[in-house]
Design a protein around this motif. Structure first.
Motif, PDB file in Angstrom:
ATOM      1  N   PRO A  21       0.821  -1.099   0.194  1.00 64.09           N
ATOM      2  CA  PRO A  21       0.031   0.016  -0.022  1.00 64.09           C
ATOM      3  C   PRO A  21       0.741   1.106   0.059  1.00 64.09           C
ATOM      4  CG  PRO A  21       0.092  -0.979   2.067  1.00 64.09           C
ATOM      5  CD  PRO A  21       0.624  -2.019   1.313  1.00 64.09           C
ATOM      6  N   ASP A  22       0.166   2.402  -0.598  1.00 61.87           N
ATOM      7  CA  ASP A  22       0.997   3.603  -0.680  1.00 61.87           C
ATOM      8  C   ASP A  22       0.447   4.383   0.319  1.00 61.87           C
ATOM      9  OD1 ASP A  22       1.805   6.026  -1.263  1.00 61.87           O
ATOM     10  OD2 ASP A  22       1.275   6.079  -3.275  1.00 61.87           O
ATOM     11  N   LEU A  23       1.048   4.668   1.390  1.00 61.17           N
ATOM     12  CA  LEU A  23       0.435   5.433   2.665  1.00 61.17           C
ATOM     13  C   LEU A  23       1.229   6.609   2.947  1.00 61.17           C
ATOM     14  CD1 LEU A  23      -0.625   2.197   4.968  1.00 61.17           C
ATOM     15  CD2 LEU A  23      -2.140   3.619   3.026  1.00 61.17           C
ATOM     16  N   SER A  25       2.152  10.505   3.836  1.00 58.77           N
ATOM     17  CA  SER A  25       1.454  11.475   4.430  1.00 58.77           C
ATOM     18  C   SER A  25       1.177  12.840   3.767  1.00 58.77           C
ATOM     19  CB  SER A  25       2.208  11.641   5.829  1.00 58.77           C
ATOM     20  OG  SER A  25       3.500  12.142   5.709  1.00 58.77           O
ATOM     21  N   THR A  45      -3.195  10.713  -4.914  1.00 58.07           N
ATOM     22  CA  THR A  45      -3.618  10.496  -3.547  1.00 58.07           C
ATOM     23  C   THR A  45      -2.851   9.095  -3.145  1.00 58.07           C
ATOM     24  OG1 THR A  45      -5.567   9.259  -3.879  1.00 58.07           O
ATOM     25  CG2 THR A  45      -5.677  11.661  -3.625  1.00 58.07           C
ATOM     26  N   SER A  46      -2.843   8.825  -1.747  1.00 61.21           N
ATOM     27  CA  SER A  46      -2.254   7.492  -1.188  1.00 61.21           C
ATOM     28  C   SER A  46      -3.476   6.642  -1.407  1.00 61.21           C
ATOM     29  CB  SER A  46      -1.770   7.738   0.227  1.00 61.21           C
ATOM     30  OG  SER A  46      -2.665   7.858   0.854  1.00 61.21           O
ATOM     31  N   ASP A  47      -3.090   5.416  -0.954  1.00 64.09           N
ATOM     32  CA  ASP A  47      -4.291   4.474  -0.875  1.00 64.09           C
ATOM     33  C   ASP A  47      -4.902   4.516   0.187  1.00 64.09           C
ATOM     34  OD1 ASP A  47      -3.173   3.324  -3.035  1.00 64.09           O
ATOM     35  OD2 ASP A  47      -1.890   1.881  -2.059  1.00 64.09           O
ATOM     36  N   ASP A  48      -4.726   5.608   1.193  1.00 66.55           N
ATOM     37  CA  ASP A  48      -5.609   5.562   2.331  1.00 66.55           C
ATOM     38  C   ASP A  48      -6.950   6.513   2.092  1.00 66.55           C
ATOM     39  OD1 ASP A  48      -6.674   5.512   5.076  1.00 66.55           O
ATOM     40  OD2 ASP A  48      -5.195   7.073   5.708  1.00 66.55           O
ATOM     41  N   LEU A  49      -8.189   6.030   2.137  1.00 64.89           N
ATOM     42  CA  LEU A  49      -9.296   6.546   1.936  1.00 64.89           C
ATOM     43  C   LEU A  49      -9.797   7.547   3.144  1.00 64.89           C
ATOM     44  CD1 LEU A  49     -11.307   3.562   0.673  1.00 64.89           C
ATOM     45  CD2 LEU A  49      -9.951   5.286  -0.697  1.00 64.89           C
ATOM     46  N   GLY A  50     -10.416   8.731   2.587  1.00 66.27           N
ATOM     47  CA  GLY A  50     -10.890   9.442   3.793  1.00 66.27           C
ATOM     48  C   GLY A  50     -10.478  11.082   3.506  1.00 66.27           C
ATOM     49  N   TYR A  52      -8.543  14.585   3.342  1.00 70.56           N
ATOM     50  CA  TYR A  52      -7.230  15.134   3.050  1.00 70.56           C
ATOM     51  C   TYR A  52      -7.401  16.635   3.171  1.00 70.56           C
ATOM     52  CZ  TYR A  52      -5.276  10.897   1.358  1.00 70.56           C
ATOM     53  OH  TYR A  52      -4.864   9.490   1.551  1.00 70.56           O
ATOM     54  N   HIS A  75     -13.197   5.237  -2.699  1.00 72.05           N
ATOM     55  CA  HIS A  75     -12.881   4.101  -3.720  1.00 72.05           C
ATOM     56  C   HIS A  75     -13.219   4.064  -5.034  1.00 72.05           C
ATOM     57  CE1 HIS A  75     -12.254  -0.114  -4.644  1.00 72.05           C
ATOM     58  NE2 HIS A  75     -11.227   0.054  -3.741  1.00 72.05           N
TER      59      HIS A  75
END
Length: 75
Positions: A21-23, A25, A45-50, A52, A75
């Motif tokens: 995963p690409d996480l 910051s 964006t990174s693989d973290d959803l939510g 920013y 997603h």
């Protein structure tokens, strides 16, 4: 001090098939943009959803400015 180079990830076929995963910051960093020719920019964006936060700070005509926006990645 001289600004450090921001490590840009090259998104090619090898990165798209990676299971890691690409996480990150920080999604994008440019300490010295050329605003005379730069009208827009792209970033991944990174693989973290939510949510920013995008923050643009600098000096304009000798005065500091700050612009902050929030955006949501799904997603």
């Amino acid at each position: 001090s001289k600004a450090l180079d921001y490590k840009k990830i090259m998104y090619g076929q090898n990165n798209l098939s990676s299971r890691a995963p690409d996480l990150r910051s920080s999604l994008y960093w440019n300490p010295t943009p050329d605003l005379t020719s730069m009208q827009s920019f792209d970033f991944y964006t990174s693989d973290d959803l939510g949510y920013y936060i995008i923050q643009i700070a600098g000096l304009m005509e000798g005065k500091p400015f700050l612009s902050v926006k929030r955006f949501y990645v799904t997603h």
